[in-house]
Design a protein around this motif. Sequence first.
Motif, PDB file in Angstrom:
ATOM      1  N   MET A 173     -81.388  43.605 -23.392  1.00  0.00           N
ATOM      2  CA  MET A 173     -81.878  43.353 -24.739  1.00  0.00           C
ATOM      3  C   MET A 173     -80.692  43.089 -25.671  1.00  0.00           C
ATOM      4  O   MET A 173     -79.550  43.448 -25.377  1.00  0.00           O
ATOM      5  CB  MET A 173     -82.663  44.560 -25.251  1.00  0.00           C
ATOM      6  CG  MET A 173     -83.869  44.931 -24.409  1.00  0.00           C
ATOM      7  SD  MET A 173     -85.175  43.674 -24.457  1.00  0.00           S
ATOM      8  CE  MET A 173     -85.739  43.840 -26.156  1.00  0.00           C
ATOM      9  N   LYS A 174     -80.984  42.470 -26.807  1.00  0.00           N
ATOM     10  CA  LYS A 174     -79.927  42.144 -27.760  1.00  0.00           C
ATOM     11  C   LYS A 174     -79.160  43.395 -28.193  1.00  0.00           C
ATOM     12  O   LYS A 174     -77.932  43.385 -28.300  1.00  0.00           O
ATOM     13  CB  LYS A 174     -80.524  41.455 -28.992  1.00  0.00           C
ATOM     14  CG  LYS A 174     -79.468  41.084 -30.022  1.00  0.00           C
ATOM     15  CD  LYS A 174     -80.079  40.465 -31.260  1.00  0.00           C
ATOM     16  CE  LYS A 174     -79.017  40.176 -32.300  1.00  0.00           C
ATOM     17  NZ  LYS A 174     -79.582  39.623 -33.548  1.00  0.00           N
ATOM     18  N   GLU A 175     -79.884  44.498 -28.442  1.00  0.00           N
ATOM     19  CA  GLU A 175     -79.240  45.735 -28.876  1.00  0.00           C
ATOM     20  C   GLU A 175     -78.267  46.259 -27.818  1.00  0.00           C
ATOM     21  O   GLU A 175     -77.183  46.769 -28.140  1.00  0.00           O
ATOM     22  CB  GLU A 175     -80.291  46.801 -29.198  1.00  0.00           C
ATOM     23  CG  GLU A 175     -81.169  46.494 -30.403  1.00  0.00           C
ATOM     24  CD  GLU A 175     -82.241  45.449 -30.109  1.00  0.00           C
ATOM     25  OE1 GLU A 175     -82.470  45.149 -28.911  1.00  0.00           O
ATOM     26  OE2 GLU A 175     -82.840  44.927 -31.081  1.00  0.00           O
ATOM     27  N   ASP A 176     -78.657  46.138 -26.563  1.00  0.00           N
ATOM     28  CA  ASP A 176     -77.791  46.595 -25.474  1.00  0.00           C
ATOM     29  C   ASP A 176     -76.551  45.710 -25.356  1.00  0.00           C
ATOM     30  O   ASP A 176     -75.446  46.200 -25.083  1.00  0.00           O
ATOM     31  CB  ASP A 176     -78.551  46.590 -24.146  1.00  0.00           C
ATOM     32  CG  ASP A 176     -79.738  47.548 -24.151  1.00  0.00           C
ATOM     33  OD1 ASP A 176     -79.582  48.651 -24.708  1.00  0.00           O
ATOM     34  OD2 ASP A 176     -80.793  47.188 -23.626  1.00  0.00           O
ATOM     35  N   GLN A 178     -75.146  44.158 -27.799  1.00  0.00           N
ATOM     36  CA  GLN A 178     -74.271  44.499 -28.924  1.00  0.00           C
ATOM     37  C   GLN A 178     -73.453  45.751 -28.622  1.00  0.00           C
ATOM     38  O   GLN A 178     -72.262  45.820 -28.941  1.00  0.00           O
ATOM     39  CB  GLN A 178     -75.104  44.695 -30.192  1.00  0.00           C
ATOM     40  CG  GLN A 178     -75.660  43.393 -30.763  1.00  0.00           C
ATOM     41  CD  GLN A 178     -76.557  43.623 -31.964  1.00  0.00           C
ATOM     42  OE1 GLN A 178     -77.159  44.684 -32.121  1.00  0.00           O
ATOM     43  NE2 GLN A 178     -76.651  42.624 -32.827  1.00  0.00           N
ATOM     44  N   VAL A 179     -74.091  46.730 -28.004  1.00  0.00           N
ATOM     45  CA  VAL A 179     -73.369  47.955 -27.621  1.00  0.00           C
ATOM     46  C   VAL A 179     -72.276  47.610 -26.610  1.00  0.00           C
ATOM     47  O   VAL A 179     -71.130  48.066 -26.732  1.00  0.00           O
ATOM     48  CB  VAL A 179     -74.333  49.006 -27.038  1.00  0.00           C
ATOM     49  CG1 VAL A 179     -73.543  50.182 -26.452  1.00  0.00           C
ATOM     50  CG2 VAL A 179     -75.293  49.511 -28.103  1.00  0.00           C
ATOM     51  N   MET A 180     -72.625  46.794 -25.622  1.00  0.00           N
ATOM     52  CA  MET A 180     -71.655  46.410 -24.604  1.00  0.00           C
ATOM     53  C   MET A 180     -70.435  45.733 -25.228  1.00  0.00           C
ATOM     54  O   MET A 180     -69.287  46.039 -24.885  1.00  0.00           O
ATOM     55  CB  MET A 180     -72.316  45.470 -23.586  1.00  0.00           C
ATOM     56  CG  MET A 180     -71.353  44.960 -22.515  1.00  0.00           C
ATOM     57  SD  MET A 180     -72.136  43.739 -21.406  1.00  0.00           S
ATOM     58  CE  MET A 180     -73.044  44.817 -20.304  1.00  0.00           C
ATOM     59  N   ARG A 181     -70.697  44.820 -26.153  1.00  0.00           N
ATOM     60  CA  ARG A 181     -69.595  44.077 -26.781  1.00  0.00           C
ATOM     61  C   ARG A 181     -68.751  44.985 -27.679  1.00  0.00           C
ATOM     62  O   ARG A 181     -67.520  44.968 -27.624  1.00  0.00           O
ATOM     63  CB  ARG A 181     -70.154  42.901 -27.582  1.00  0.00           C
ATOM     64  CG  ARG A 181     -69.096  42.124 -28.352  1.00  0.00           C
ATOM     65  CD  ARG A 181     -69.660  40.835 -28.921  1.00  0.00           C
ATOM     66  NE  ARG A 181     -70.840  41.047 -29.730  1.00  0.00           N
ATOM     67  CZ  ARG A 181     -70.819  41.374 -31.029  1.00  0.00           C
ATOM     68  NH1 ARG A 181     -69.650  41.532 -31.643  1.00  0.00           N
ATOM     69  NH2 ARG A 181     -71.941  41.535 -31.697  1.00  0.00           N
ATOM     70  N   LYS A 231     -72.734  34.860 -26.296  1.00  0.00           N
ATOM     71  CA  LYS A 231     -73.631  33.750 -25.948  1.00  0.00           C
ATOM     72  C   LYS A 231     -75.015  34.277 -25.603  1.00  0.00           C
ATOM     73  O   LYS A 231     -76.029  33.727 -26.053  1.00  0.00           O
ATOM     74  CB  LYS A 231     -73.054  32.958 -24.775  1.00  0.00           C
ATOM     75  CG  LYS A 231     -73.907  31.752 -24.384  1.00  0.00           C
ATOM     76  CD  LYS A 231     -73.218  30.910 -23.318  1.00  0.00           C
ATOM     77  CE  LYS A 231     -73.253  31.599 -21.971  1.00  0.00           C
ATOM     78  NZ  LYS A 231     -72.758  30.695 -20.875  1.00  0.00           N
ATOM     79  N   PHE A 232     -75.076  35.355 -24.853  1.00  0.00           N
ATOM     80  CA  PHE A 232     -76.376  35.905 -24.467  1.00  0.00           C
ATOM     81  C   PHE A 232     -77.036  36.664 -25.607  1.00  0.00           C
ATOM     82  O   PHE A 232     -78.265  36.776 -25.647  1.00  0.00           O
ATOM     83  CB  PHE A 232     -76.219  36.776 -23.216  1.00  0.00           C
ATOM     84  CG  PHE A 232     -76.240  35.975 -21.944  1.00  0.00           C
ATOM     85  CD1 PHE A 232     -77.407  35.818 -21.219  1.00  0.00           C
ATOM     86  CD2 PHE A 232     -75.097  35.339 -21.496  1.00  0.00           C
ATOM     87  CE1 PHE A 232     -77.443  35.049 -20.058  1.00  0.00           C
ATOM     88  CE2 PHE A 232     -75.110  34.565 -20.341  1.00  0.00           C
ATOM     89  CZ  PHE A 232     -76.288  34.414 -19.617  1.00  0.00           C
ATOM     90  N   GLU A 233     -76.247  37.186 -26.538  1.00  0.00           N
ATOM     91  CA  GLU A 233     -76.826  37.775 -27.744  1.00  0.00           C
ATOM     92  C   GLU A 233     -77.581  36.705 -28.537  1.00  0.00           C
ATOM     93  O   GLU A 233     -78.670  36.949 -29.066  1.00  0.00           O
ATOM     94  CB  GLU A 233     -75.733  38.371 -28.630  1.00  0.00           C
ATOM     95  CG  GLU A 233     -75.198  39.723 -28.169  1.00  0.00           C
ATOM     96  CD  GLU A 233     -74.165  40.264 -29.134  1.00  0.00           C
ATOM     97  OE1 GLU A 233     -74.537  40.629 -30.267  1.00  0.00           O
ATOM     98  OE2 GLU A 233     -72.975  40.325 -28.765  1.00  0.00           O
ATOM     99  N   LYS A 234     -76.983  35.538 -28.610  1.00  0.00           N
ATOM    100  CA  LYS A 234     -77.613  34.430 -29.332  1.00  0.00           C
ATOM    101  C   LYS A 234     -78.904  34.009 -28.639  1.00  0.00           C
ATOM    102  O   LYS A 234     -79.933  33.784 -29.283  1.00  0.00           O
ATOM    103  CB  LYS A 234     -76.649  33.245 -29.413  1.00  0.00           C
ATOM    104  CG  LYS A 234     -77.189  32.072 -30.199  1.00  0.00           C
ATOM    105  CD  LYS A 234     -76.175  30.933 -30.264  1.00  0.00           C
ATOM    106  CE  LYS A 234     -76.742  29.750 -31.034  1.00  0.00           C
ATOM    107  NZ  LYS A 234     -75.768  28.615 -31.071  1.00  0.00           N
ATOM    108  N   TYR A 235     -78.863  33.919 -27.307  1.00  0.00           N
ATOM    109  CA  TYR A 235     -80.064  33.585 -26.556  1.00  0.00           C
ATOM    110  C   TYR A 235     -81.159  34.619 -26.797  1.00  0.00           C
ATOM    111  O   TYR A 235     -82.327  34.283 -26.989  1.00  0.00           O
ATOM    112  CB  TYR A 235     -79.762  33.526 -25.060  1.00  0.00           C
ATOM    113  CG  TYR A 235     -78.909  32.352 -24.630  1.00  0.00           C
ATOM    114  CD1 TYR A 235     -78.794  31.220 -25.415  1.00  0.00           C
ATOM    115  CD2 TYR A 235     -78.228  32.384 -23.409  1.00  0.00           C
ATOM    116  CE1 TYR A 235     -78.009  30.144 -25.015  1.00  0.00           C
ATOM    117  CE2 TYR A 235     -77.437  31.319 -22.994  1.00  0.00           C
ATOM    118  CZ  TYR A 235     -77.330  30.208 -23.810  1.00  0.00           C
ATOM    119  OH  TYR A 235     -76.547  29.151 -23.409  1.00  0.00           O
TER     120      TYR A 235
END
Length: 245
Positions: A173-176, A178-181, A231-235
């Motif tokens: 998920m986007k939230e995950d 963001q945490v990873m980054r 890139k995957f956050e944007k997707y």
Amino acid sequence: MKNIFFLLCIAVVFISCNSNNKNTEQTNNKDVKETMVASIINSPLLGSFVGPFGDNKITLLITKVLGDSIEGRSVVGGNDRPFSGLAKNSNGIYSIVAKEPGDDKYDGMFTISFEEKNPNAITGNWTPYKEDSHGGAKDFSLTRNIFKYLVDVGQYPQASKRLLKEEDVNNLMKEDLQVMRNEIFARHGYCFKKKDLREQFEDKDWYIPNTVDVKNDLTGIEKTNIALIKKFEKYAEEYGDDFGR
């Protein structure tokens, strides 16, 4: 001839005295430098102290001690600010008053107490120059703790250890993501400006805010992984569940 001999004797004495004065001056300068180095190296005040600071986590670094003068910096709330001041020792207890420059709206003054018999802890108070700044004055109790870059901490340590593949991120998920980054930055001691990002990490023992600029600290692996994750956050933002989440 006698006059010439007399003048030569005076010249020799003058040169000898001048040489001795230079040698004495050089020796004195060397002694001063050695004393300065010893003062800087041996002071129990030197170090990094970490702990709660109001709603945030602060790192207080005392980086230079010379006589009764100290210098350092504080890292808190997305700010990295220098300070300088004086330290007095009375019966084994240091009292420090150190001031930030005052050219930032969040600057203030630290009053710190430090016991020689307990060199791993300091207590104190910070008072802002402006009354409404950063939520007002704050008391703090900090513990000596040195920042170390660790790759094995966090939920997603692989983002700092190896190059990620698309299958590592395409079902998050986007939230995950963001945490990873942001964990990559947190491992380097990055002090986040945004409060919600700070709150993700400030309760972690391994997280020590140490800087507000990690651009030159990121590894090649981390830079590549950050680009992939973004890139995957944007997707994830554009396509949501349709993208396999």
